[in-house]
Design an enzyme around this catalytic site. Structure first.
Site, PDB file in Angstrom:
ATOM      1  NE  ARG A 199      -2.191  -1.088   3.660  1.00 31.13           N
ATOM      2  CZ  ARG A 199      -2.115  -2.261   4.275  1.00 31.13           C
ATOM      3  NH1 ARG A 199      -2.725  -3.320   3.781  1.00 31.13           N
ATOM      4  NH2 ARG A 199      -1.442  -2.395   5.396  1.00 31.13           N
ATOM      5  CE  LYS A 200       2.554   7.341  -2.284  1.00 28.87           C
ATOM      6  NZ  LYS A 200       3.758   7.111  -3.103  1.00 28.87           N
ATOM      7  CB  VAL A 201       0.199   5.162   4.057  1.00 28.07           C
ATOM      8  CG1 VAL A 201       0.633   5.508   5.478  1.00 28.07           C
ATOM      9  CG2 VAL A 201       0.027   6.429   3.230  1.00 28.07           C
TER      10      VAL A 201
END
Lengths: 345, 345
Positions: free
Chosen positions: B339-341
């Site tokens: 995921r991005k974060v």
């Protein structure tokens, strides 16, 4: 004497260092305390750099002091001398002959910072460059791949941490049985051989460790590269989740360290997820039944204080690398392309 | 907006940060100077950790000060607060949401050490935890793999180094043309695509860089893992010779950075040896003809000061990873599993 014999010699090497080296390590520690050090900088390469990673965590945890790993090329290539201020500078090298490690220690000594050499060669350039030397006294290491000098380096760092840090009666009491814990770890050899035989054809691997065991993950991966010619990428379990997770697919080999300690619950949770969600092929070194049950297990002895466990947990890792080399038809006593002493600048 | 567009946006992102962010970075630098800092500790994860490696070399070289990369798990898992003393503590995170990075910065601030957040999210927990924030203002990064936030992080660090370090008229003059140097690096895209197409079937790679370019090697390898699912192992060219050399065999892919600067002659000598003695498959990013001639070349623009080159040299690396993903039939806009974060503790 071959690699396997040197791996098996580790209980004796560690016992000797504890018995004979402790006084001199305590004198080194007393000198550092008298000098009022408030930070430690460590310079090392290769296997010794993994001892440096262990030092970063162990000295960081027990002395609550920033511990920096030096970038030696700043000194050797860019001609910059960091102002060491109130830092102590420690060079670690089994041969004591890495010019870049020597250069960092020499620069620090010129500035008047306290300097320590941790080496198996007390007459080496590194030892001559430093104010004080901790002699690993591990005996000649003939195999190209370092094993007994690595466990000796970790033991020296642990003794230094004990001497510099707060009282730790539990660790003190355990020290006498550390050699027998290493001997117990040697007894996983049949499991290591079986694990290796089942994985003779693998094309790469991830090695996961966290906290004190991050150093072990790094050193395990290096042994797989040196001895097995296997592309093995070590990760702290935290960094691994920032991207490299994308590598995983069913059957992908993951070697993991998950002994008791603060990171253990997180490790077990992560490894369980890797197994369930990604069907990776897990090999787990641990003293915990729940961790061992997640894959092919390498049982570590119980009762080892978590910060001393890396001196023990590397042993099954060495044995897996040794037997994986043999299972692939590679002679672990003479890794190709590399020499015992590497003189990088 | 997809990954390729974000890669191509980098000249504009860097130009904007230099134009709009410089004043605030100079104010941050003035505050640090007023506080009398004599060491820097950096906390980061993933791609931002490679910006931290860049900072270790650049701040180390220009300020002649020890720069330590924090081990965040000491704070989050082991409950130890390093005594930061006269250190400044810098947290780097594009999202500003990594709890472990936030924890290190928060601990430092409680102790009264000066703290700085470098982030693309000026309202994030990291920004709130720090005394001062450097806003990357890179615009939203939608692709999971970080590209423009990485070059923005490096640019922020370079501006901080300029503000804190000695006068450097050459670097000052060059800054105005840094965006066009990045644009020139984007023009290697046809070569990157060709290099990728010829290597669609590779099973692993080594990435080599040294000195300032060690950060680029780390980030290139991560992009290959995230985007291409390729086991790519980054090494400083010095550490590589301590063991991992054993991996090499004819045709083994080696991606290398060898731009002008103090490590360049050594890099060219090593790469020449890898090619002659081991017949590896070399891809070389450089501005030097002798380096480019050693393998498939990615030409970097000339005239870039060596310590600013990592802001430029990562661009061809990103393009190679992007096109290698496509050549393998992988969608680079949605790497699997991540995921991005990433909120690791």
């Amino acid at each position: 004497m071959g690699l396997r014999e040197e791996i098996r010699e580790q209980p004796a090497v560690v016992a000797r260092l504890i018995a004979d080296g402790r006084d001199s390590i305590e004198r080194v520690a007393a000198t550092l305390q008298a000098r009022g050090v408030d930070e430690i900088v460590i310079a090392a390469r290769g296997t010794s750099d993994h001892a440096a990673v262990y030092a970063q965590y162990v000295l960081g945890a027990r002395l609550a002091m920033p511990v920096a790993l030096a970038a030696p090329s700043l000194v050797t290539l860019y001609g910059v001398e960091p102002k060491f201020g109130r830092s102590a500078v420690v060079g670690i090298s089994q041969s004591g002959e890495s010019p870049d490690v020597v250069a960092v220690v020499a620069a620090a000594r010129r500035q008047g910072a306290p300097t320590i050499a941790i080496t198996n060669s007390p007459d080496s350039p590194l030892a001559r460059a430093a104010d004080a030397t901790i002699d690993l006294a591990a005996g000649e290491e003939r195999a190209v791949a370092a094993t007994k000098t690595y466990t000796a380096e970790l033991t020296a760092i642990a003794l230094l941490a004990l001497a510099l840090g707060p009282q730790d009666a539990g660790a003190e009491a355990f020290l006498a049985t550390l050699p027998s814990a290493i001997a117990a770890a040697l007894e996983v050899e049949p499991a290591a051989e079986r694990i290796a035989a089942a994985r003779a054809g693998i094309g790469g691997a991830i090695v996961l460790g966290r906290g004190f065991e991050y150093a072990t993950a790094r050193e395990w991966a290096l042994k797989l590269k040196e001895l097995v010619r296997l592309l093995a990428d070590p990760y702290s379990s935290a960094d691994f989740q920032h991207g490299p997770l994308a590598l995983l697919e069913p059957g992908f080999p993951v070697f993991a360290l998950a002994p008791s300690g603060p990171p253990a619950d997180g490790q077990v949770e992560l490894l369980g997820r890797l197994r369930t969600d990604f069907q990776v092929d897990l090999v787990v070194a641990s003293d915990r039944d729940d961790a061992l049950a997640l894959g092919d297990g390498l049982r570590l002895p119980s009762g080892v204080p978590d910060w001393l466990m890396p001196i023990v947990s590397i042993v099954p890792a060495q044995l897996v690398a040794y037997h994986l080399a043999r299972a692939r038809g590679i002679d672990p006593d003479s890794p190709r392309h590399i020499r015992k002493v590497t003189r990088t600048r």
